[in-house]
Design a protein around this motif. Structure first.
Motif, PDB file in Angstrom:
ATOM      1  N   SER A 191       0.818  -1.218   0.000  1.00  0.00           N
ATOM      2  CA  SER A 191       0.000   0.000   0.000  1.00  0.00           C
ATOM      3  C   SER A 191       0.848   1.263   0.000  1.00  0.00           C
ATOM      4  O   SER A 191       0.388   2.335  -0.388  1.00  0.00           O
ATOM      5  N   GLY A 192       2.097   1.145   0.465  1.00  0.00           N
ATOM      6  CA  GLY A 192       2.943   2.321   0.603  1.00  0.00           C
ATOM      7  C   GLY A 192       2.645   3.124   1.847  1.00  0.00           C
ATOM      8  O   GLY A 192       3.371   4.072   2.169  1.00  0.00           O
ATOM      9  N   GLN A 193       1.580   2.764   2.565  1.00  0.00           N
ATOM     10  CA  GLN A 193       1.201   3.511   3.776  1.00  0.00           C
ATOM     11  C   GLN A 193       1.872   2.973   5.032  1.00  0.00           C
ATOM     12  O   GLN A 193       1.780   3.597   6.093  1.00  0.00           O
ATOM     13  N   GLN A 194       2.527   1.806   4.939  1.00  0.00           N
ATOM     14  CA  GLN A 194       3.220   1.265   6.104  1.00  0.00           C
ATOM     15  C   GLN A 194       4.323   2.240   6.529  1.00  0.00           C
ATOM     16  O   GLN A 194       4.989   2.836   5.700  1.00  0.00           O
ATOM     17  N   VAL A 195       4.472   2.406   7.829  1.00  0.00           N
ATOM     18  CA  VAL A 195       5.399   3.406   8.354  1.00  0.00           C
ATOM     19  C   VAL A 195       6.814   2.844   8.386  1.00  0.00           C
ATOM     20  O   VAL A 195       7.049   1.713   8.812  1.00  0.00           O
ATOM     21  N   MET A 196       7.749   3.661   7.936  1.00  0.00           N
ATOM     22  CA  MET A 196       9.169   3.301   7.933  1.00  0.00           C
ATOM     23  C   MET A 196       9.870   4.122   9.013  1.00  0.00           C
ATOM     24  O   MET A 196       9.973   5.343   8.923  1.00  0.00           O
ATOM     25  N   SER A 197      10.286   3.455  10.062  1.00  0.00           N
ATOM     26  CA  SER A 197      11.037   4.113  11.136  1.00  0.00           C
ATOM     27  C   SER A 197      12.514   3.837  10.890  1.00  0.00           C
ATOM     28  O   SER A 197      12.942   2.690  10.873  1.00  0.00           O
ATOM     29  N   TRP A 198      13.289   4.876  10.730  1.00  0.00           N
ATOM     30  CA  TRP A 198      14.647   4.768  10.211  1.00  0.00           C
ATOM     31  C   TRP A 198      15.591   5.607  11.076  1.00  0.00           C
ATOM     32  O   TRP A 198      15.171   6.387  11.931  1.00  0.00           O
ATOM     33  N   ILE A 199      16.894   5.484  10.812  1.00  0.00           N
ATOM     34  CA  ILE A 199      17.895   6.327  11.475  1.00  0.00           C
ATOM     35  C   ILE A 199      19.166   6.310  10.626  1.00  0.00           C
ATOM     36  O   ILE A 199      19.492   5.299   9.993  1.00  0.00           O
ATOM     37  N   HIS A 200      19.851   7.426  10.568  1.00  0.00           N
ATOM     38  CA  HIS A 200      21.131   7.514   9.849  1.00  0.00           C
ATOM     39  C   HIS A 200      22.206   6.812  10.673  1.00  0.00           C
ATOM     40  O   HIS A 200      22.224   6.898  11.905  1.00  0.00           O
ATOM     41  N   ARG A 201      23.133   6.133   9.980  1.00  0.00           N
ATOM     42  CA  ARG A 201      24.190   5.419  10.701  1.00  0.00           C
ATOM     43  C   ARG A 201      25.007   6.345  11.579  1.00  0.00           C
ATOM     44  O   ARG A 201      25.429   5.953  12.686  1.00  0.00           O
ATOM     45  N   ASP A 202      25.262   7.574  11.141  1.00  0.00           N
ATOM     46  CA  ASP A 202      26.034   8.502  11.966  1.00  0.00           C
ATOM     47  C   ASP A 202      25.358   8.760  13.305  1.00  0.00           C
ATOM     48  O   ASP A 202      26.028   8.920  14.338  1.00  0.00           O
ATOM     49  N   ASP A 203      24.028   8.816  13.314  1.00  0.00           N
ATOM     50  CA  ASP A 203      23.314   9.024  14.576  1.00  0.00           C
ATOM     51  C   ASP A 203      23.369   7.787  15.453  1.00  0.00           C
ATOM     52  O   ASP A 203      23.419   7.890  16.684  1.00  0.00           O
ATOM     53  N   VAL A 204      23.370   6.592  14.838  1.00  0.00           N
ATOM     54  CA  VAL A 204      23.556   5.364  15.622  1.00  0.00           C
ATOM     55  C   VAL A 204      24.918   5.374  16.308  1.00  0.00           C
ATOM     56  O   VAL A 204      25.036   5.076  17.509  1.00  0.00           O
ATOM     57  N   LEU A 205      25.949   5.739  15.567  1.00  0.00           N
ATOM     58  CA  LEU A 205      27.299   5.777  16.139  1.00  0.00           C
ATOM     59  C   LEU A 205      27.388   6.802  17.257  1.00  0.00           C
ATOM     60  O   LEU A 205      27.998   6.548  18.314  1.00  0.00           O
ATOM     61  N   ALA A 206      26.761   7.962  17.066  1.00  0.00           N
ATOM     62  CA  ALA A 206      26.759   8.983  18.117  1.00  0.00           C
ATOM     63  C   ALA A 206      26.030   8.480  19.357  1.00  0.00           C
ATOM     64  O   ALA A 206      26.444   8.763  20.498  1.00  0.00           O
ATOM     65  N   LEU A 207      24.964   7.716  19.156  1.00  0.00           N
ATOM     66  CA  LEU A 207      24.225   7.146  20.286  1.00  0.00           C
ATOM     67  C   LEU A 207      25.083   6.158  21.066  1.00  0.00           C
ATOM     68  O   LEU A 207      25.072   6.149  22.307  1.00  0.00           O
ATOM     69  N   ILE A 208      25.817   5.320  20.348  1.00  0.00           N
ATOM     70  CA  ILE A 208      26.675   4.341  21.030  1.00  0.00           C
ATOM     71  C   ILE A 208      27.752   5.052  21.832  1.00  0.00           C
ATOM     72  O   ILE A 208      28.015   4.700  22.997  1.00  0.00           O
ATOM     73  N   HIS A 209      28.367   6.067  21.246  1.00  0.00           N
ATOM     74  CA  HIS A 209      29.388   6.823  21.979  1.00  0.00           C
ATOM     75  C   HIS A 209      28.790   7.484  23.220  1.00  0.00           C
ATOM     76  O   HIS A 209      29.411   7.497  24.292  1.00  0.00           O
ATOM     77  N   ALA A 210      27.580   8.040  23.087  1.00  0.00           N
ATOM     78  CA  ALA A 210      26.922   8.668  24.245  1.00  0.00           C
ATOM     79  C   ALA A 210      26.651   7.634  25.325  1.00  0.00           C
ATOM     80  O   ALA A 210      26.857   7.893  26.524  1.00  0.00           O
ATOM     81  N   ALA A 211      26.200   6.448  24.926  1.00  0.00           N
ATOM     82  CA  ALA A 211      25.909   5.401  25.901  1.00  0.00           C
ATOM     83  C   ALA A 211      27.164   4.942  26.630  1.00  0.00           C
ATOM     84  O   ALA A 211      27.123   4.625  27.830  1.00  0.00           O
ATOM     85  N   LEU A 212      28.297   4.926  25.935  1.00  0.00           N
ATOM     86  CA  LEU A 212      29.542   4.498  26.564  1.00  0.00           C
ATOM     87  C   LEU A 212      30.020   5.478  27.623  1.00  0.00           C
ATOM     88  O   LEU A 212      30.570   5.080  28.659  1.00  0.00           O
ATOM     89  N   ARG A 213      29.801   6.766  27.380  1.00  0.00           N
ATOM     90  CA  ARG A 213      30.411   7.757  28.278  1.00  0.00           C
ATOM     91  C   ARG A 213      29.445   8.400  29.274  1.00  0.00           C
ATOM     92  O   ARG A 213      29.896   9.029  30.233  1.00  0.00           O
ATOM     93  N   ASP A 214      28.127   8.281  29.056  1.00  0.00           N
ATOM     94  CA  ASP A 214      27.159   8.975  29.911  1.00  0.00           C
ATOM     95  C   ASP A 214      26.553   8.003  30.916  1.00  0.00           C
ATOM     96  O   ASP A 214      25.718   7.167  30.565  1.00  0.00           O
ATOM     97  N   PRO A 215      26.928   8.101  32.187  1.00  0.00           N
ATOM     98  CA  PRO A 215      26.411   7.156  33.182  1.00  0.00           C
ATOM     99  C   PRO A 215      24.917   7.309  33.435  1.00  0.00           C
ATOM    100  O   PRO A 215      24.303   6.448  34.076  1.00  0.00           O
ATOM    101  N   GLN A 216      24.317   8.408  32.948  1.00  0.00           N
ATOM    102  CA  GLN A 216      22.881   8.596  33.125  1.00  0.00           C
ATOM    103  C   GLN A 216      22.054   7.819  32.107  1.00  0.00           C
ATOM    104  O   GLN A 216      20.853   7.625  32.290  1.00  0.00           O
ATOM    105  N   MET A 217      22.688   7.374  31.027  1.00  0.00           N
ATOM    106  CA  MET A 217      21.963   6.581  30.035  1.00  0.00           C
ATOM    107  C   MET A 217      21.860   5.140  30.515  1.00  0.00           C
ATOM    108  O   MET A 217      22.872   4.498  30.800  1.00  0.00           O
ATOM    109  N   GLN A 218      20.639   4.658  30.602  1.00  0.00           N
ATOM    110  CA  GLN A 218      20.412   3.290  31.068  1.00  0.00           C
ATOM    111  C   GLN A 218      19.034   2.838  30.599  1.00  0.00           C
ATOM    112  O   GLN A 218      18.099   3.633  30.510  1.00  0.00           O
ATOM    113  N   GLY A 219      18.926   1.557  30.264  1.00  0.00           N
ATOM    114  CA  GLY A 219      17.638   1.019  29.869  1.00  0.00           C
ATOM    115  C   GLY A 219      17.441   1.023  28.359  1.00  0.00           C
ATOM    116  O   GLY A 219      18.396   1.037  27.587  1.00  0.00           O
TER     117      GLY A 219
END
Length: 297
Positions: A191-219
Motif C-alpha cells: 500500500s505504501g502507507q506502512q510506516v518506515m522508522s529509520w535512522i542515519h548510521r552517523d546518529d547510531v554511532l553517536a548514540l553508542i558513543h553517548a551510551a559508553l560515556r554517559d552514566p545517566q543513560m540506562q535502559g
C-alpha cells in the motif's frame, strides 16, 4: 577505554571500531573470521573467535554487542530461524557466561536490538519504549535477545539497549532499497502507507558513543529518527533526489507468497518514535529523511 565489539566487521560495527580506535582507545573484536578482522583493521585490534576465548582476567571497560546474522536473506525456515537466534541470543549468552567469571567486569554494556520487537502495527499507533512487544518471529527474536542481555544488570553492569530502526548509510539496507529507483523502475511496496522508522548510521554511532560515556543513560531506547514516514514517501523522496521516476508499485501479495513472513520487513511497518532520546535532549544530526538521503545519495 578497552572496548569489546561483537559484530565488529559489520555495517555498524566496522565504522564504530574505526571511530573508537581514532579516539585513542583499544578494541577487541569478536569475529568468526579473525584473519579478515585483522586485515580490515590493519592489525590495530585484538581479535577473538568467541567469548569462550576471553580470559577471565581480561580487563574490558565496555561491551558493545552488535552480533547477528542478517535477517534479510534466505527464507525463514526453521533452520534459518535457529541461525538468527543463535547468532544473537547464543553470542549474548556466551558473553554473559564470560561476565560471570570475569575478574574485572566492564562498567557498561551497549546492546543492539531492533524495532521488530513491536511486531507489525497499524500506521496510526505510535510506539514508545513503554509499548508492549508484538507478535511474530521478529518480535520473538528481539524479545529473546534483550532478555538474554538483561541478565548482565544483575551483575552490576549498566546496560543501554538500542532498538534500531532501518539504519541508512553507505551499505546495509539502503543500496538495495535504492537500486530499483536508480534503475528507473522504483515504486511503493504494498500500500505504501506502512510506516518506515529509520535512522542515519552517523546518529547510531553517536548514540553508542553517548551510551559508553554517559552514566545517566540506562535502559531501553528507540534508536529511530524523530521523523517517521510512509514507505511511499521514502520512495518519492529518493526518486526526487536521484532524479528518477517512481511509477512501478510492487503488490504485497506476490512478496508474501515468495518471502513468507520475511515479507513483513518490506510491506509492513511500525510507527516508532525516540521518546526517551527526545526527553533527554539527544541532538540528531539527521532528524529528517531528506537530510539523511541528501547526505547519502
Amino acid at each position: 577505554m578497552h572496548v569489546l565489539v561483537t559484530g565488529g566487521t559489520g555495517f555498524i560495527g566496522s565504522a564504530l571500531v574505526q571511530q573508537v580506535l581514532a579516539a585513542g582507545h583499544s578494541v577487541t573484536v569478536l569475529s568468526r573470521k579473525p584473519a579478515s578482522a585483522q586485515t580490515l583493521f590493519q592489525g590495530r585490534v585484538q581479535v577473538v573467535r568467541s567469548a569462550n576465548d576471553l580470559p577471565s582476567d581480561a580487563r574490558l571497560d565496555a561491551i558493545v554487542n552488535l552480533a547477528g546474522a542478517p535477517v534479510v536473506g534466505p527464507p525463514w525456515t526453521a533452520g534459518r530461524r535457529q541461525v538468527l537466534l543463535d547468532s544473537r541470543v547464543g553470542v549474548t549468552e556466551s558473553l554473559l557466561a564470560w561476565l560471570q567469571r570475569a575478574n574485572h567486569r566492564p562498567a557498561v554494556w551497549v546492546q543492539a536490538s531492533a524495532i521488530g520487537f513491536y511486531g507489525v502495527r497499524p500506521p496510526h499507533e505510535v510506539l514508545t519504549e513503554s509499548s508492549a512487544a508484538g507478535g511474530g518471529f521478529m518480535s520473538e527474536l528481539c524479545v529473546r535477545w534483550e532478555a538474554a542481555a538483561a541478565k548482565a544488570q544483575a551483575l552490576g553492569v549498566r546496560q543501554v539497549v538500542l532498538r534500531l530502526g532501518v539504519v541508512l548509510g553507505p551499505g546495509g539496507a539502503l543500496p538495495p532499497l535504492l537500486l530499483p529507483i536508480r534503475l528507473g523502475v522504483g515504486g511503493r511496496m504494498g500500500s505504501g502507507q506502512q510506516v518506515m522508522s529509520w535512522i542515519h548510521r552517523d546518529d547510531v554511532l553517536a548514540l553508542i558513543h553517548a551510551a559508553l560515556r554517559d552514566p545517566q543513560m540506562q535502559g531501553i531506547y528507540n534508536a529511530t529518527a524523530p521523523e517517521t514516514i510512509a514507505q511511499a514517501t521514502f520512495v518519492a523522496t529518493a526518486g526526487k533526489l536521484l532524479r528518477r521516476p517512481v511509477w512501478l508499485p510492487v503488490p504485497a501479495t506476490p512478496l508474501r507468497w515468495a518471502m513468507g513472513e520475511m515479507a513483513q520487513l518490506f510491506v509492513d511497518g511500525q510507527n516508532v518514535v525516540p521518546a526517551r532520546l527526545q526527553q533527554q535532549g539527544f541532538a540528531f544530526k539527521y532528524p529528517t529523511l531528506e537530510q539523511a538521503l541528501r547526505d547519502l545519495v
